[in-house]
Design an enzyme around this catalytic site. Structure first.
Site, PDB file in Angstrom:
ATOM      1  N   GLU A 197      41.235  39.587  37.075  1.00 60.50           N
ATOM      2  CA  GLU A 197      40.874  38.441  36.241  1.00 60.50           C
ATOM      3  C   GLU A 197      40.860  38.902  34.788  1.00 60.50           C
ATOM      4  O   GLU A 197      40.754  40.102  34.512  1.00 60.50           O
ATOM      5  CB  GLU A 197      39.511  37.863  36.617  1.00 60.50           C
ATOM      6  CG  GLU A 197      39.532  36.713  37.608  1.00 60.50           C
ATOM      7  CD  GLU A 197      40.445  35.556  37.224  1.00 60.50           C
ATOM      8  OE1 GLU A 197      40.864  35.463  36.033  1.00 60.50           O
ATOM      9  OE2 GLU A 197      40.768  34.757  38.097  1.00 60.50           O
ATOM     10  N   CYS A 228      42.851  32.685  41.390  1.00 60.79           N
ATOM     11  CA  CYS A 228      43.317  34.041  41.704  1.00 60.79           C
ATOM     12  C   CYS A 228      44.798  34.078  41.394  1.00 60.79           C
ATOM     13  O   CYS A 228      45.589  33.388  42.039  1.00 60.79           O
ATOM     14  CB  CYS A 228      43.048  34.386  43.168  1.00 60.79           C
ATOM     15  SG  CYS A 228      43.627  36.033  43.638  1.00 60.79           S
TER      16      CYS A 228
END
Length: 231
Positions: free
Chosen positions: A106, A2
């Site tokens: 992402e 992340c």
């Protein structure tokens, strides 16, 4: 992993969501659309008596570190090896926190060969809590710096289309257990560190400008009108 996330609600909304009293750090937060490593963001801890919200810098610096450079190597902590890594072992046992977010980003290779950012959001459009660890480090002048890392796990079916890791997203009961400092059983804590159900998450492509940390505006979370072919 992340590497970017958002928290677009106000401080007052954050306090209401976690049922917290208003604290002295109320002025530290504005809606954020592109939170990046090295930046300061809100976190939720438990001080042994109650939950508290306050600012932590992203990139955990363990209390024993010689300098702050280590923070760039500890942005994420793999759930499977928390007890094996010296930087995470003690925080896992004593200094667990929640990192509030309403999405994370992402990147996936698109049909044109370029990396396309995707915004991953809760299907219900709400807020969620990522499992985190924190620690406090003092520099040579005695100045304190409190920092955090986001715990990651293997992907669920939604996320495996994009990446081989994802943040640990906790439901309300799991979040309470994670924050509870009286919980010291390793097995009980590790059972929390699993992928959230696939149906919890949705995703959509956003403008590549989100890749630049200088961009922190509502444009970062706006779906692009002509998305590339991804899946």
């Amino acid at each position: 992993m992340c590497g970017r996330y958002t928290l677009t609600i106000t401080w007052e909304e954050l306090l209401m969501y976690y049922e917290l009293e208003e604290g002295p750090s109320v002025a530290c937060h504005q809606p954020r659309y592109n939170i990046a490593p090295g930046q300061t963001a809100p976190a939720i801890i438990h001080d042994g008596e109650k939950r508290k919200a306050g600012p932590l810098r992203w990139g955990l610096i363990p209390s024993w570190a010689k300098d702050d450079k280590m923070g760039w190597r500890t942005l994420n902590a793999r759930a499977e090896t928390l007890l094996e890594k010296p930087a995470f072992r003690q925080p896992f046992q004593r200094k667990r926190c929640l990192i509030p977010a309403d999405s994370f980003y992402e990147w996936k290779l698109a049909s044109d060969g370029k990396k396309q950012p995707l915004r991953i959001v809760p299907a219900d459009g709400g807020l969620f809590s990522m499992a985190g660890l924190y620690d406090t480090w003092r520099n040579e002048h005695g100045e304190k710096m409190s920092t955090f890392t986001i715990v990651t796990t293997t992907p669920n079916r939604t996320m495996e289309q994009v990446h081989d890791r994802m943040p640990v997203i906790l439901g309300p009961e799991e979040a309470s257990t994670w924050l509870d400092r009286s919980v010291v059983e390793v097995d009980k804590l590790q059972r929390l560190l699993k992928p959230c159900p696939s149906e919890w998450l949705e995703m959509y492509p956003v403008d590549p400008k989100v890749g630049n940390v200088k961009h922190d505006s509502p444009e970062c979370i706006t779906a692009i009108s002509d998305p590339p072919l991804l899946f």
